[in-house]
Design a protein around this motif. Structure first.
Motif, short mmCIF file in Angstrom:
data_model
loop_
_atom_site.label_atom_id
_atom_site.label_comp_id
_atom_site.label_asym_id
_atom_site.label_seq_id
_atom_site.Cartn_x
_atom_site.Cartn_y
_atom_site.Cartn_z
N SER A 109 0.84 -1.20 0.00
CA SER A 109 0.00 0.00 0.00
C SER A 109 0.87 1.24 0.00
O SER A 109 1.81 1.35 0.78
CB SER A 109 -0.91 0.02 1.23
N CYS A 111 -0.75 4.35 0.05
CA CYS A 111 -1.69 5.41 0.44
C CYS A 111 -1.64 5.56 1.95
O CYS A 111 -2.19 4.74 2.69
CB CYS A 111 -3.10 5.06 -0.02
N ALA A 116 -4.86 8.39 3.19
CA ALA A 116 -5.63 7.37 3.90
C ALA A 116 -6.85 7.94 4.60
O ALA A 116 -7.75 7.19 4.98
CB ALA A 116 -4.73 6.65 4.90
N TRP A 119 -9.14 8.03 1.57
CA TRP A 119 -9.38 6.65 1.13
C TRP A 119 -9.10 5.71 2.31
O TRP A 119 -8.02 5.12 2.41
CB TRP A 119 -8.47 6.30 -0.05
N PRO A 121 -8.34 2.74 4.52
CA PRO A 121 -8.01 1.34 4.26
C PRO A 121 -9.01 0.42 4.96
O PRO A 121 -9.44 0.69 6.08
CB PRO A 121 -6.61 1.19 4.87
N GLN A 148 -4.27 -4.72 6.37
CA GLN A 148 -5.28 -4.24 5.42
C GLN A 148 -5.73 -5.39 4.53
O GLN A 148 -4.94 -6.23 4.11
CB GLN A 148 -4.70 -3.11 4.57
N TYR A 157 -9.73 -0.30 -0.31
CA TYR A 157 -10.09 0.97 0.34
C TYR A 157 -11.57 1.28 0.13
O TYR A 157 -12.21 0.77 -0.80
CB TYR A 157 -9.29 2.13 -0.27
#
Length: 333
Positions: A109, A111, A116, A119, A121, A148, A157
């Motif tokens: 990941s 992000c 985050a 979006w 997780p 995640q 996400y």
């Protein structure tokens, strides 16, 4: 005397902090002034639509709504999204998304931070497959140590601006986010696009992060004077609703269909403008963007050839940038 010296030192420290942080808010985000989904995407699945105005970082949700955005997926479901096709949703009906800058082989990941928040997780615990889902469930460890959920290896996400079950407002955001298809690929992607996934993901470099080959240079425009252009000769613009301090990105979602974030460049490829003015900032979706004097800059899809300045003064908000990093307010004609 000591009090005076302490005050002077404190003032100097504040000044240093302000200078250091001048572009330091690049990962911060702002309330989106363009709350529409990208062209060609749908804002709902079936009848479950309800409007919402949550911005990056908050998602416009509180209490139980916020918990749903960050809670377990439970039993996944496959739903039909108008204009997109079948997509994967969580047990509450919220659409699940994947990010092009992540990788599936190996799962990773990319992000974090404000990305985050925009979006969230999906946790790996308490997730199960359903009929019609052809991708394997898994998990990946994030930078903060949490686990995640993954689908076909891709981290999963939700989108903070999906206000109700069935919303698909995240589809196509930034050109890097897509709802999951039941096989773990991008929902709504053409066959040719899916073929690209055969590459080794760990060897791919996201297009948004590749420096423009020819950098940034200065062009002498007959109407505007010295203005900045990208490696293809396209005029670079800044947006009055963005800001450099505090860092704010007000051009998001549908705005990005018309105004494209300029790609970062190598300092060695900067011509005619002080190198110190050229920086890279991080957008709310995690992509990188060129900044001039800490302002994010864009090129305009309405400019059809090198040297065009049709974006100048658009809506009284968009302006070319001069060789000192300042906006040019001279009319285009």
């Amino acid at each position: 005397m000591n009090k005076l010296r302490h005050a002077s030192l404190a003032g100097a420290a504040i000044t240093v902090m302000m200078l250091t942080a001048a572009c330091g808010g690049g990962e911060k985000s702002a309330e989106d002034d363009y709350g529409k989904a990208p062209a060609g995407s749908s804002s709902k699945i079936g009848d479950g639509y309800a409007s919402g105005s949550g911005g990056y970082g908050s998602g416009g949700a509180s209490g139980s709504a916020a918990a749903e955005k960050n809670g377990p997926a439970k039993q996944l479901a496959v739903r039909e999204a108008p204009g997109i096709g079948p997509v994967v949703a969580d047990g509450k009906g919220l659409t699940l998304y994947r990010f092009d800058k992540d990788t599936a082989k190996p799962p990773a990941s990319r992000c974090d931070g404000d990305c985050a928040k925009a979006w969230p997780p999906v946790p790996a615990d308490d997730a199960s497959a359903t009929s019609g889902l052809d991708a394997e469930l898994g998990e990946v460890k994030r930078a903060d140590g949490t686990m995640q959920l993954t689908l076909a290896g891709w981290p999963v996400y939700r989108y903070a601006k999906d206000a109700a079950p069935g919303d698909t407002k995240g589809q196509g955001v930034g050109g890097t986010w897509s709802a999951f298809a039941p096989d773990g690929k991008k929902a709504g992607a053409a066959d040719g696009d899916e073929g690209k996934e055969g590459q080794k993901e760990e060897e791919k470099q996201p297009e948004e992060e590749k420096p423009a080959a020819d950098g940034v240079s200065v062009k002498d425009n007959p109407a505007l004077g010295k203005i900045l252009v990208d490696g293809q000769g396209r005029t670079l613009y800044r947006f009055n609703k963005d800001s450099a301090w505090p860092m704010k990105f007000a051009c998001n979602d549908a705005c990005l269909d018309t105004w494209k974030p300029a790609k970062p460049v190598e300092k060695s490829a900067v011509r005619g403008v002080p190198e110190k003015l050229i920086t890279t900032v991080t957008r709310p979706d995690g992509t990188k963007q060129l900044a001039v004097d800490c302002w994010p800059v864009y090129w305009f899809t309405g400019d059809k050839k090198a040297g065009d300045i049709t974006g100048q003064g658009k809506q009284g908000l968009w302006f070319a940038v001069d060789d000192q990093g300042k906006k040019v307010t001279t009319p285009a004609s």
